[in-house]
Design an enzyme around this catalytic site. Structure first.
Site, PDB file in Angstrom:
ATOM      1  CE1 TYR A   1      -4.389  -2.252   5.128  1.00 47.93           C
ATOM      2  CE2 TYR A   1      -4.114   0.035   4.450  1.00 47.93           C
ATOM      3  CZ  TYR A   1      -4.390  -1.280   4.135  1.00 47.93           C
ATOM      4  OH  TYR A   1      -4.668  -1.633   2.829  1.00 47.93           O
TER       5      TYR A   1
ATOM      6  CB  SER B   1      -0.877  -0.027   1.256  1.00 43.05           C
ATOM      7  OG  SER B   1      -1.575   1.180   1.384  1.00 43.05           O
TER       8      SER B   1
HETATM    9  P1  NAD Z   1     -11.832  -5.937   0.245  1.00 42.87           P
HETATM   10  O1  NAD Z   1     -12.233  -5.781   1.678  1.00 42.87           O
HETATM   11  O2  NAD Z   1     -12.830  -5.651  -0.810  1.00 42.87           O
HETATM   12  O3  NAD Z   1     -11.254  -7.405   0.023  1.00 42.87           O
HETATM   13  C1  NAD Z   1     -10.539  -8.100   0.999  1.00 42.87           C
HETATM   14  C2  NAD Z   1     -11.028  -9.547   0.960  1.00 42.87           C
HETATM   15  O4  NAD Z   1     -10.219 -10.296   1.887  1.00 42.87           O
HETATM   16  C3  NAD Z   1     -12.493  -9.711   1.427  1.00 42.87           C
HETATM   17  O5  NAD Z   1     -13.224 -10.432   0.456  1.00 42.87           O
HETATM   18  C4  NAD Z   1     -12.384 -10.488   2.731  1.00 42.87           C
HETATM   19  O6  NAD Z   1     -13.446 -11.394   2.943  1.00 42.87           O
HETATM   20  C5  NAD Z   1     -11.065 -11.229   2.541  1.00 42.87           C
HETATM   21  N1  NAD Z   1     -10.485 -11.635   3.805  1.00 42.87           N
HETATM   22  C6  NAD Z   1     -10.438 -10.911   4.967  1.00 42.87           C
HETATM   23  N2  NAD Z   1      -9.860 -11.641   5.942  1.00 42.87           N
HETATM   24  C7  NAD Z   1      -9.544 -12.831   5.386  1.00 42.87           C
HETATM   25  C8  NAD Z   1      -8.944 -14.019   5.887  1.00 42.87           C
HETATM   26  N3  NAD Z   1      -8.552 -14.115   7.166  1.00 42.87           N
HETATM   27  N4  NAD Z   1      -8.772 -15.052   5.051  1.00 42.87           N
HETATM   28  C9  NAD Z   1      -9.168 -14.992   3.756  1.00 42.87           C
HETATM   29  N5  NAD Z   1      -9.758 -13.896   3.227  1.00 42.87           N
HETATM   30  C10 NAD Z   1      -9.934 -12.839   4.033  1.00 42.87           C
HETATM   31  O7  NAD Z   1     -10.517  -5.055   0.075  1.00 42.87           O
HETATM   32  P2  NAD Z   1      -9.778  -4.510  -1.211  1.00 42.87           P
HETATM   33  O8  NAD Z   1      -9.884  -3.038  -1.180  1.00 42.87           O
HETATM   34  O9  NAD Z   1     -10.186  -5.257  -2.431  1.00 42.87           O
HETATM   35  O10 NAD Z   1      -8.280  -4.883  -0.801  1.00 42.87           O
HETATM   36  C11 NAD Z   1      -7.521  -5.943  -1.366  1.00 42.87           C
HETATM   37  C12 NAD Z   1      -6.085  -5.747  -0.911  1.00 42.87           C
HETATM   38  O11 NAD Z   1      -5.592  -4.497  -1.383  1.00 42.87           O
HETATM   39  C13 NAD Z   1      -5.909  -5.720   0.617  1.00 42.87           C
HETATM   40  O12 NAD Z   1      -4.689  -6.340   0.948  1.00 42.87           O
HETATM   41  C14 NAD Z   1      -5.860  -4.242   0.921  1.00 42.87           C
HETATM   42  O13 NAD Z   1      -5.185  -3.999   2.123  1.00 42.87           O
HETATM   43  C15 NAD Z   1      -5.086  -3.761  -0.308  1.00 42.87           C
HETATM   44  N6  NAD Z   1      -5.201  -2.334  -0.610  1.00 42.87           N
HETATM   45  C16 NAD Z   1      -6.412  -1.748  -0.869  1.00 42.87           C
HETATM   46  C17 NAD Z   1      -6.443  -0.398  -1.197  1.00 42.87           C
HETATM   47  C18 NAD Z   1      -7.739   0.324  -1.493  1.00 42.87           C
HETATM   48  O14 NAD Z   1      -7.693   1.531  -1.725  1.00 42.87           O
HETATM   49  N7  NAD Z   1      -8.852  -0.359  -1.515  1.00 42.87           N
HETATM   50  C19 NAD Z   1      -5.273   0.342  -1.270  1.00 42.87           C
HETATM   51  C20 NAD Z   1      -4.070  -0.289  -1.007  1.00 42.87           C
HETATM   52  C21 NAD Z   1      -4.046  -1.632  -0.692  1.00 42.87           C
END
Ligand code: NAD
Length: 276
Positions: free
Chosen positions: A173, A160
């Site tokens: 985070y 991130s």
């Molecule tokens: P999201 O919440 O839509 O997806 C995360 C998924 O992980 C969910 O479907 C959830 O059920 C699953 N999950 C949670 N705990 C779990 C576990 N213990 N075992 C298996 N699955 C599990 O989030 P997103 O925005 O699609 O994020 C995806 C990745 O990208 C994450 O690592 C997040 O930190 C990272 N990220 C997101 C952003 C953003 O702006 N959305 C920015 C930087 C990084």
């Protein structure tokens, strides 16, 4: 790249479901792992209806046994894993402060739910470190074993922006994603002699269910934090999940055959901009 078996954790979520669909539409076989079985299966069904090969599997990235069970299912349905995308991750409210900056008056603030640095909860912080760091380590232990002795294998972690410079309010985070970036480099070196490349994406700001209420008001207008982010993003918008696809295909494919240990920002210029 030649057709691969790709395992994606957190694949029921916003960003990784988009990656799963894009990879399947390029002809790869995709295993969608998620704590939420329904979400993983639903995306897998969409992919299958569109002619792709996908399977949704319930798995907890914090339990090795659950991942080993998932691996058995992947082996039977699709074969051994060539590429792992460690997408499961997220934050916890108990590891988040209410305000970006500490103020002398904060200690007198009795508003329910108001949290200063001094109220941060070790359990919330532990949850966040576990989900992002241990949740990257365990799937790598389970699925990288499949890659030993094979060619063209790689791992893609999801870091991130806050791994480069911490964002206000979310120390857990930020620290956890910094650990993911650091671990990406460690793994890249560790697996360099057996040809497994390990890289990471560092997405900028993408509007998802996790951050929607932080970044937008109920009427769709930006919150002050949302406005600050857009102001700091030279391209002037949030990312769309599809913005991650090209970099993912590149890092997982032969085009990146000599690239390992990098964390690539996909951020509309956020990390390049000093704000002036
Ligand atoms: P999201 O919440 O839509 O997806 C995360 C998924 O992980 C969910 O479907 C959830 O059920 C699953 N999950 C949670 N705990 C779990 C576990 N213990 N075992 C298996 N699955 C599990 O989030 P997103 O925005 O699609 O994020 C995806 C990745 O990208 C994450 O690592 C997040 O930190 C990272 N990220 C997101 C952003 C953003 O702006 N959305 C920015 C930087 C990084």
């Amino acid at each position: 790249m030649s057709k691969k078996v790709i395992v994606i954790t957190g694949a029921g979520g916003v960003l990784c479901s988009t990656l799963a669909k894009a990879l399947a539409s390029s002809g790869h076989k995709v295993a969608l792992l998620d704590l939420k079985k329904d979400a993983a299966e639903q995306i897998a069904q969409v992919i299958s209806k569109d002619g792709g090969t996908a399977i949704g599997i319930e798995a907890n990235v914090l339990q090795k046994e659950s991942l080993q069970k998932a691996r058995e299912i992947v082996h039977k349905a699709l074969g051994k894993c060539d590429i792992l995308i460690n997408g499961a991750g997220g934050n916890h409210p108990l590891g988040t402060t209410s305000n970006p900056f500490f103020d002398n008056d904060d200690l007198k603030n009795t508003t329910e739910g108001f949290k200063t640095f001094f109220d941060l909860d070790a359990e919330g912080i532990q949850f966040t470190f576990n989900l992002n760091f241990i949740g990257t380590l365990l799937p790598t232990q389970v699925f990288a074993e499949d890659m030993i002795g094979k060619e063209g294998c790689s791992i893609l972690n999801i870091s991130s922006m806050n791994a480069f410079t911490p964002l206000t309010k979310i120390p857990a985070y930020s620290g956890a994603k910094a650990a993911v970036s650091n671990f990406t480099q460690w793994l890249a070196v560790h697996f360099s002699k057996v040809g497994i490349r390990v890289n990471a994406l560092a997405p900028g700001f993408f509007l998802t269910e996790q951050n929607r209420t932080l970044l937008t008001e109920s009427n769709g207008d930006l919150t002050p934090r949302g406005n600050t982010i857009i102001g700091q993003t030279p391209m002037g918008r949030f990312g769309e999940p599809e913005d991650l696809v090209g970099t993912t295909l590149w890092l997982c494919g032969t085009g990146a055959s000599f690239v390992t240990g990098v964390v690539v920002p996909v951020d509309g210029g956020f990390s390049a901009f000093s704000g002036v």
